[in-house]
Write a protein that holds these residues in place. Structure first.
Motif, PDB file in Angstrom:
ATOM      1  N   VAL A 149       0.816  -1.414  -0.046  1.00 56.86           N
ATOM      2  CA  VAL A 149      -0.159  -0.201   0.086  1.00 56.86           C
ATOM      3  C   VAL A 149       0.914   1.305  -0.013  1.00 56.86           C
ATOM      4  CG1 VAL A 149      -1.585   1.227   1.362  1.00 56.86           C
ATOM      5  CG2 VAL A 149      -1.878  -1.258   1.068  1.00 56.86           C
ATOM      6  N   TYR A 150       0.688   2.103  -0.718  1.00 55.70           N
ATOM      7  CA  TYR A 150       1.523   3.406  -0.926  1.00 55.70           C
ATOM      8  C   TYR A 150       0.483   4.486  -0.783  1.00 55.70           C
ATOM      9  CZ  TYR A 150       4.528   6.702  -3.282  1.00 55.70           C
ATOM     10  OH  TYR A 150       5.303   8.050  -3.445  1.00 55.70           O
ATOM     11  N   CYS A 151       0.739   5.373   0.556  1.00 58.56           N
ATOM     12  CA  CYS A 151      -0.489   6.346   0.929  1.00 58.56           C
ATOM     13  C   CYS A 151       0.173   7.658   0.546  1.00 58.56           C
ATOM     14  CB  CYS A 151      -0.294   6.202   2.590  1.00 58.56           C
ATOM     15  SG  CYS A 151      -0.894   4.575   3.025  1.00 58.56           S
ATOM     16  N   VAL A 152      -0.668   8.565   0.130  1.00 56.49           N
ATOM     17  CA  VAL A 152      -0.750   9.870  -0.162  1.00 56.49           C
ATOM     18  C   VAL A 152      -1.235  10.776   0.577  1.00 56.49           C
ATOM     19  CG1 VAL A 152      -0.480  11.402  -2.271  1.00 56.49           C
ATOM     20  CG2 VAL A 152      -0.346   8.963  -2.717  1.00 56.49           C
ATOM     21  N   HIS A 153      -0.643  11.537   1.266  1.00 60.54           N
ATOM     22  CA  HIS A 153      -1.407  12.376   2.373  1.00 60.54           C
ATOM     23  C   HIS A 153      -1.865  13.717   1.696  1.00 60.54           C
ATOM     24  CE1 HIS A 153       1.766  15.540   2.103  1.00 60.54           C
ATOM     25  NE2 HIS A 153       2.576  14.703   2.217  1.00 60.54           N
ATOM     26  N   GLY A 154      -2.765  14.438   2.258  1.00 59.27           N
ATOM     27  CA  GLY A 154      -3.500  15.372   1.806  1.00 59.27           C
ATOM     28  C   GLY A 154      -2.752  16.768   2.101  1.00 59.27           C
ATOM     29  N   PHE A 155      -3.290  17.826   1.695  1.00 60.13           N
ATOM     30  CA  PHE A 155      -2.679  19.292   1.841  1.00 60.13           C
ATOM     31  C   PHE A 155      -2.183  19.607   3.169  1.00 60.13           C
ATOM     32  CE2 PHE A 155      -3.184  23.702   2.797  1.00 60.13           C
ATOM     33  CZ  PHE A 155      -2.375  24.482   1.536  1.00 60.13           C
ATOM     34  N   ALA A 156      -1.176  19.978   3.489  1.00 59.79           N
ATOM     35  CA  ALA A 156      -0.501  20.569   4.761  1.00 59.79           C
ATOM     36  C   ALA A 156      -0.418  19.229   5.613  1.00 59.79           C
ATOM     37  CB  ALA A 156      -1.245  21.407   5.295  1.00 59.79           C
ATOM     38  N   GLY A 157      -0.439  18.076   4.995  1.00 59.25           N
ATOM     39  CA  GLY A 157      -0.107  16.845   5.646  1.00 59.25           C
ATOM     40  C   GLY A 157       1.146  16.424   5.594  1.00 59.25           C
ATOM     41  N   GLU A 190       7.100  -3.149  -8.031  1.00 59.70           N
ATOM     42  CA  GLU A 190       5.720  -3.781  -8.028  1.00 59.70           C
ATOM     43  C   GLU A 190       4.580  -2.938  -7.944  1.00 59.70           C
ATOM     44  OE1 GLU A 190       5.547  -6.974  -9.055  1.00 59.70           O
ATOM     45  OE2 GLU A 190       7.653  -7.622  -8.574  1.00 59.70           O
ATOM     46  N   PRO A 191       3.453  -2.983  -8.888  1.00 61.27           N
ATOM     47  CA  PRO A 191       2.234  -2.432  -8.694  1.00 61.27           C
ATOM     48  C   PRO A 191       1.889  -2.180  -7.357  1.00 61.27           C
ATOM     49  CG  PRO A 191       1.989  -3.787 -10.610  1.00 61.27           C
ATOM     50  CD  PRO A 191       3.367  -4.330  -9.871  1.00 61.27           C
ATOM     51  N   VAL A 192       1.346  -1.038  -6.897  1.00 64.36           N
ATOM     52  CA  VAL A 192       1.061  -0.983  -5.630  1.00 64.36           C
ATOM     53  C   VAL A 192      -0.704  -0.563  -5.406  1.00 64.36           C
ATOM     54  CG1 VAL A 192       3.270   0.238  -5.102  1.00 64.36           C
ATOM     55  CG2 VAL A 192       1.415   1.569  -5.678  1.00 64.36           C
ATOM     56  N   GLN A 193      -1.131  -0.580  -4.105  1.00 62.27           N
ATOM     57  CA  GLN A 193      -2.479  -0.329  -3.902  1.00 62.27           C
ATOM     58  C   GLN A 193      -2.218   1.230  -3.496  1.00 62.27           C
ATOM     59  OE1 GLN A 193      -5.006  -2.895  -1.664  1.00 62.27           O
ATOM     60  NE2 GLN A 193      -3.444  -4.189  -1.309  1.00 62.27           N
ATOM     61  N   LEU A 194      -2.653   2.000  -4.515  1.00 55.87           N
ATOM     62  CA  LEU A 194      -2.472   3.596  -4.030  1.00 55.87           C
ATOM     63  C   LEU A 194      -3.749   3.943  -3.330  1.00 55.87           C
ATOM     64  CD1 LEU A 194      -0.712   6.040  -4.896  1.00 55.87           C
ATOM     65  CD2 LEU A 194      -1.883   6.240  -6.903  1.00 55.87           C
ATOM     66  N   VAL A 195      -3.423   4.813  -2.211  1.00 61.48           N
ATOM     67  CA  VAL A 195      -4.474   5.197  -1.307  1.00 61.48           C
ATOM     68  C   VAL A 195      -4.021   6.742  -1.012  1.00 61.48           C
ATOM     69  CG1 VAL A 195      -5.321   5.130   1.062  1.00 61.48           C
ATOM     70  CG2 VAL A 195      -4.638   3.102  -0.005  1.00 61.48           C
ATOM     71  N   GLY A 196      -4.969   7.668  -1.492  1.00 60.55           N
ATOM     72  CA  GLY A 196      -5.034   9.023  -1.497  1.00 60.55           C
ATOM     73  C   GLY A 196      -5.839   9.719  -0.680  1.00 60.55           C
ATOM     74  N   HIS A 197      -5.453  10.472   0.164  1.00 62.31           N
ATOM     75  CA  HIS A 197      -6.440  11.536   1.083  1.00 62.31           C
ATOM     76  C   HIS A 197      -6.476  12.761   0.582  1.00 62.31           C
ATOM     77  CE1 HIS A 197      -7.190  14.309   4.628  1.00 62.31           C
ATOM     78  NE2 HIS A 197      -8.054  13.373   4.517  1.00 62.31           N
ATOM     79  N   SER A 198      -7.953  13.342   0.511  1.00 66.46           N
ATOM     80  CA  SER A 198      -8.214  14.856   0.189  1.00 66.46           C
ATOM     81  C   SER A 198      -7.384  15.241  -1.028  1.00 66.46           C
ATOM     82  CB  SER A 198      -8.028  15.722   1.437  1.00 66.46           C
ATOM     83  OG  SER A 198      -8.283  16.824   1.502  1.00 66.46           O
ATOM     84  N   LEU A 199      -6.689  16.505  -0.946  1.00 67.30           N
ATOM     85  CA  LEU A 199      -6.000  16.707  -2.228  1.00 67.30           C
ATOM     86  C   LEU A 199      -5.212  15.637  -2.537  1.00 67.30           C
ATOM     87  CD1 LEU A 199      -5.252  18.995  -4.294  1.00 67.30           C
ATOM     88  CD2 LEU A 199      -3.378  19.550  -2.616  1.00 67.30           C
ATOM     89  N   GLY A 200      -4.469  14.766  -1.814  1.00 71.50           N
ATOM     90  CA  GLY A 200      -3.832  13.734  -2.278  1.00 71.50           C
ATOM     91  C   GLY A 200      -4.353  12.620  -2.975  1.00 71.50           C
ATOM     92  N   ALA A 201      -5.689  12.432  -2.800  1.00 74.36           N
ATOM     93  CA  ALA A 201      -6.658  11.617  -3.582  1.00 74.36           C
ATOM     94  C   ALA A 201      -6.657  12.142  -5.047  1.00 74.36           C
ATOM     95  CB  ALA A 201      -8.154  11.539  -2.805  1.00 74.36           C
ATOM     96  N   HIS A 202      -6.763  13.589  -5.052  1.00 75.83           N
ATOM     97  CA  HIS A 202      -6.628  14.120  -6.467  1.00 75.83           C
ATOM     98  C   HIS A 202      -5.491  13.452  -7.065  1.00 75.83           C
ATOM     99  CE1 HIS A 202      -7.320  16.939  -9.771  1.00 75.83           C
ATOM    100  NE2 HIS A 202      -6.116  17.345  -9.577  1.00 75.83           N
ATOM    101  N   VAL A 203      -4.505  13.923  -6.577  1.00 77.79           N
ATOM    102  CA  VAL A 203      -2.986  13.925  -7.060  1.00 77.79           C
ATOM    103  C   VAL A 203      -2.685  12.111  -7.396  1.00 77.79           C
ATOM    104  CG1 VAL A 203      -0.625  13.799  -6.596  1.00 77.79           C
ATOM    105  CG2 VAL A 203      -2.305  15.785  -5.987  1.00 77.79           C
ATOM    106  N   ALA A 204      -3.226  11.514  -6.399  1.00 72.90           N
ATOM    107  CA  ALA A 204      -3.199  10.013  -6.828  1.00 72.90           C
ATOM    108  C   ALA A 204      -3.971   9.486  -7.934  1.00 72.90           C
ATOM    109  CB  ALA A 204      -3.862   9.412  -5.597  1.00 72.90           C
TER     110      ALA A 204
END
Length: 402
Positions: A174-182, A235-249
């Motif tokens: 799992v590859y996690c992408v935080h949000g704005f100011a995170g 390897e391919p990942v499970q991409l998890v994004g939050h808030s603005l990070g979800a848009h970027v993901a």
């Protein structure tokens, strides 16, 4: 030269290595924090006294080390020539410093405590109230457990977390992408839950955030950086994004769909026109501790419990104007300027996509879920804008499901 464990207080004889903030091979400047050290009274950052390079660490997080014991090998310039070499008597003859420190750590720190980062006050409150730190979501810097986090458990009543079972085939990291100011550390509790299920994960700081010094002048730059980093994964990942990070993901997945096995969006930005613009502008404007306290209450239950220590650390992190351009690109007043719907439509049929919304989200309306393409599976949780904080185990279960 070797760097000895510093004496950070008159009565300090030993301390615990909480975390290395610089990794072997990385350079540092005078004043940069090298590591976090936990004493019986406080958690402090130890700054570099001059420029140099960290060659090797001799002790690791959780190790209890006596004052004067070598903790690292560094290459320095003249500024550190005055640093005293540790007394050879500080360790047993023939024993490597890391072996001595490791033995002390095994004797004084339980295995669970050694893996978790918590302030001394948080550990004391947890111990006195028979709360396992593994049950507590750390909301401090880099996932550190603060006293306020433990007090939240006291208010709610601590319970044993459910054991998350990973579904057959759901083994991609799992590859996690935080949000704005995170920060990447915002995912600490979720990553711990996933680890218990045998799922590996990573959570870097995005450009312009935390210790990532890559320029973040635009959302496009974030998507470029993330797509390049995904392409470098083995390897391919499970991409998890939050808030603005979800848009970027979503934007990055659109560019390198072969590197994304699954996409999960938490409180995604860009799925409707409304947004709480005061939150974005407030976080981008180097907010004071008092202002931050109000802004954190907008994020949800756990964020609202951050204590002054955590708020002060976050305020320092947000000083300057690193995020002002991103805030302006994401929204104008209460209007979103980004579109996540189009990337999700283009991903339909290529990779499975899920979205998670908080029923009490005060930043992005929950009814934006109705704008998503039909192929996106939606989940509604009792949470605010930070579902991975307010409903950690539920989010982990969704990620671990097929």
């Amino acid at each position: 030269m070797t760097l000895p464990m510093p004496r950070l207080g008159e009565t300090m004889e030993e301390a615990t290595i909480a975390d290395w903030l610089v990794q072997p091979g990385q350079s540092f400047k005078r004043g940069d924090p090298l590591l976090e050290v936990e004493t019986d009274k406080t958690m402090v950052e130890y700054p570099a006294l001059g420029d140099g390079i960290l060659v090797e660490t001799l002790v690791g997080p959780g190790d209890v080390v006596e004052v004067g014991t070598p903790i690292a090998v560094i290459e320095t310039r003249d500024a550190w020539d005055s640093v005293e070499e540790p007394d050879a008597a500080a360790s047993s003859p023939g024993a490597a410093p890391s072996e001595v420190a490791g033995t002390a750590a095994q004797a004084l720190v339980s295995p669970d405590a050694a893996r978790l980062r918590a302030t001394p006050l948080a550990r004391r409150i947890a111990r006195e109230n028979h709360i396992a730190l593994s049950q507590v979501t750390g909301t401090g810097r880099r996932g550190r457990i603060e006293a306020g986090d433990v007090r939240v458990m006291l208010t709610e009543g601590a319970s044993t977390p459910a054991v998350i079972q990973a579904a057959p085939g759901a083994t991609a990291s799992v590859y996690c992408v935080h949000g704005f100011a995170g920060l990447g550390s915002n995912w600490a509790a979720l990553r711990a839950s996933l680890q218990r299920a045998g799922i590996t994960s990573s959570a870097p700081d995005l450009p312009g955030h935390g210790r990532n010094r890559v320029d973040a002048g635009s959302i496009e730059a974030l998507a470029d950086w993330l797509a390049a980093d995904l392409a470098s994964q083995p390897e391919p990942v499970q991409l998890v994004g939050h808030s603005l990070g979800a848009h970027v993901a979503a934007r990055a997945a659109q560019r390198v769909p072969s590197r994304v096995a699954r996409l999960t969006l938490l409180a995604p930005a860009g799925c409707g026109i409304e947004i709480n613009g005061a939150f974005l502008s407030g976080m981008a404007a180097a907010p004071s501790v008092g202002e931050l306290a109000h802004l954190m209450r907008l994020l949800g239950r756990k964020a609202a419990e951050l204590d002054n220590h955590a708020l002060e650390a976050l305020s320092r992190e947000l000083q300057g104007d690193r995020l002002s351009a991103l805030a302006a690109a994401a929204a104008r007043a209460d209007v979103q300027r980004i579109d996540t719907i189009a990337p999700l439509r283009s991903l339909a049929g290529k990779i499975p996509v899920r979205a998670i919304f908080g029923l009490s989200d005060q930043i992005i309306p929950r009814d934006h879920a109705f704008h998503l393409p039909p192929a996106v599976a939606c989940h509604m949780l009792e949470a605010g804008h930070m579902p991975h904080w307010d409903a950690t185990e539920e989010v982990a279960s969704i990620i671990a499901a097929p």
